[in-house]
Design a protein around this motif. Structure first.
Motif, PDB file in Angstrom:
ATOM      1  N   GLY A 239       0.811  -1.215   0.000  1.00  0.00           N
ATOM      2  CA  GLY A 239       0.000   0.000   0.000  1.00  0.00           C
ATOM      3  C   GLY A 239       0.842   1.262   0.000  1.00  0.00           C
ATOM      4  O   GLY A 239       0.465   2.276   0.598  1.00  0.00           O
ATOM      5  N   ASP A 242      -0.613   4.772  -0.840  1.00  0.00           N
ATOM      6  CA  ASP A 242      -1.411   5.506   0.147  1.00  0.00           C
ATOM      7  C   ASP A 242      -0.565   6.506   0.931  1.00  0.00           C
ATOM      8  O   ASP A 242      -1.084   7.500   1.453  1.00  0.00           O
ATOM      9  CB  ASP A 242      -2.061   4.523   1.126  1.00  0.00           C
ATOM     10  CG  ASP A 242      -3.042   3.590   0.419  1.00  0.00           C
ATOM     11  OD1 ASP A 242      -3.571   3.996  -0.630  1.00  0.00           O
ATOM     12  OD2 ASP A 242      -3.255   2.465   0.909  1.00  0.00           O
ATOM     13  N   TYR A 243       0.741   6.246   1.004  1.00  0.00           N
ATOM     14  CA  TYR A 243       1.620   7.124   1.772  1.00  0.00           C
ATOM     15  C   TYR A 243       2.356   8.134   0.898  1.00  0.00           C
ATOM     16  O   TYR A 243       2.805   9.168   1.382  1.00  0.00           O
ATOM     17  CB  TYR A 243       2.653   6.285   2.539  1.00  0.00           C
ATOM     18  CG  TYR A 243       2.033   5.340   3.535  1.00  0.00           C
ATOM     19  CD1 TYR A 243       1.701   5.771   4.816  1.00  0.00           C
ATOM     20  CD2 TYR A 243       1.752   4.022   3.185  1.00  0.00           C
ATOM     21  CE1 TYR A 243       1.118   4.907   5.731  1.00  0.00           C
ATOM     22  CE2 TYR A 243       1.168   3.141   4.092  1.00  0.00           C
ATOM     23  CZ  TYR A 243       0.853   3.594   5.357  1.00  0.00           C
ATOM     24  OH  TYR A 243       0.274   2.737   6.255  1.00  0.00           O
TER      25      TYR A 243
END
Length: 245
Positions: A239, A242-243
């Motif tokens: 993921g 997402d950051y």
């Protein structure tokens, strides 16, 4: 010579990875004789060929990008998605401008600058197409490959015709089957070339050695692509987007 490499990249548009490999391998010997630096040839081969693969609706990228649009808004089918892709081609500014920009540089209308100018000056003035200490990723099997002795080179039969066949099959299957069978086109042409080389008098053992050398020579580039896909999958799993985004 540089403009020829640019044209090749435009017309051999099947894949963002195959097209640069094809152009680079095809033009490397000619470029070396013309004292074109490997940096310049690499730039033309990559930036002149890869963007075209997202501008033509019969490539793997076209199928992938159009597939992402299915289910968004009123895009319900693959046909709807492909129509969206085609209508969006003029809006793909990066790819369009990059292809044009590379063409202008290859034609000499836009002059080399920065590190590229230094590389070209080195190649022209010193005859060094590679910088000192350079370690090309392409395998020596491809760079040291020689024509089979006693066989007259046939440019049309062994080069132009196979390219035309690949393009014809890919485009023909796209219009008749709504899906470009690019992989099948390459397989068909490979079989054709094996038969053609054998008829021309090249021993079957030598043909298989040529195929083996070609595969070995492409391993470094394929390895980089494989690692890139691996990093992509890891990033998706973690993921990371997402950051970062």
């Amino acid at each position: 010579m540089q403009i020829v490499a640019w044209f090749l990249g435009i017309f051999v548009y099947f894949s963002d990875s195959f097209s640069p490999l094809f152009v680079g391998t095809t033009m490397r010997g000619i470029a070396d004789k013309a004292r074109v630096s490997r940096e310049k040839l690499s730039y033309i081969a990559d930036s002149g060929a890869a963007p075209v693969s997202v501008l033509v609706p019969i490539t793997g990228w076209a199928a992938y990008l159009s597939g992402l649009a299915i289910g968004i808004g009123s895009i319900a089918t693959q046909e709807d998605a492909m129509r969206l892709f085609i209508h969006a081609i003029p809006l793909n500014f990066y790819a369009v401008f990059t292809v044009i920009f590379v063409g202008l540089i290859a034609a000499g209308i836009i002059k080399d600058f920065g590190p590229m100018k230094k590389a070209e000056d080195r190649a022209i003035n010193e005859g060094k197409v590679l910088r000192d200490g350079a370690n090309p990723l392409i395998g020596k099997e491809l760079t040291e490959m020689e024509a089979y002795p006693g066989i007259k080179p046939r440019v049309f039969l062994n080069f132009i015709l196979p390219v035309i066949m690949i393009m014809t099959i890919a485009m023909g299957t796209y219009f008749t089957m709504k899906s470009a069978k690019t992989m099948e086109a390459f397989l068909f042409v490979t079989i054709f070339m094996v038969i053609s080389m054998y008829i021309q008098g090249i021993p079957f053992k030598e043909i298989m050695k040529t195929i083996d050398d070609g595969i070995k020579g492409a391993v470094p580039a394929v390895s980089i692509l494989a690692l890139a896909y691996s990093v992509n999958n890891i990033s998706k799993t973690m993921g990371t987007a997402d950051y970062i985004v």
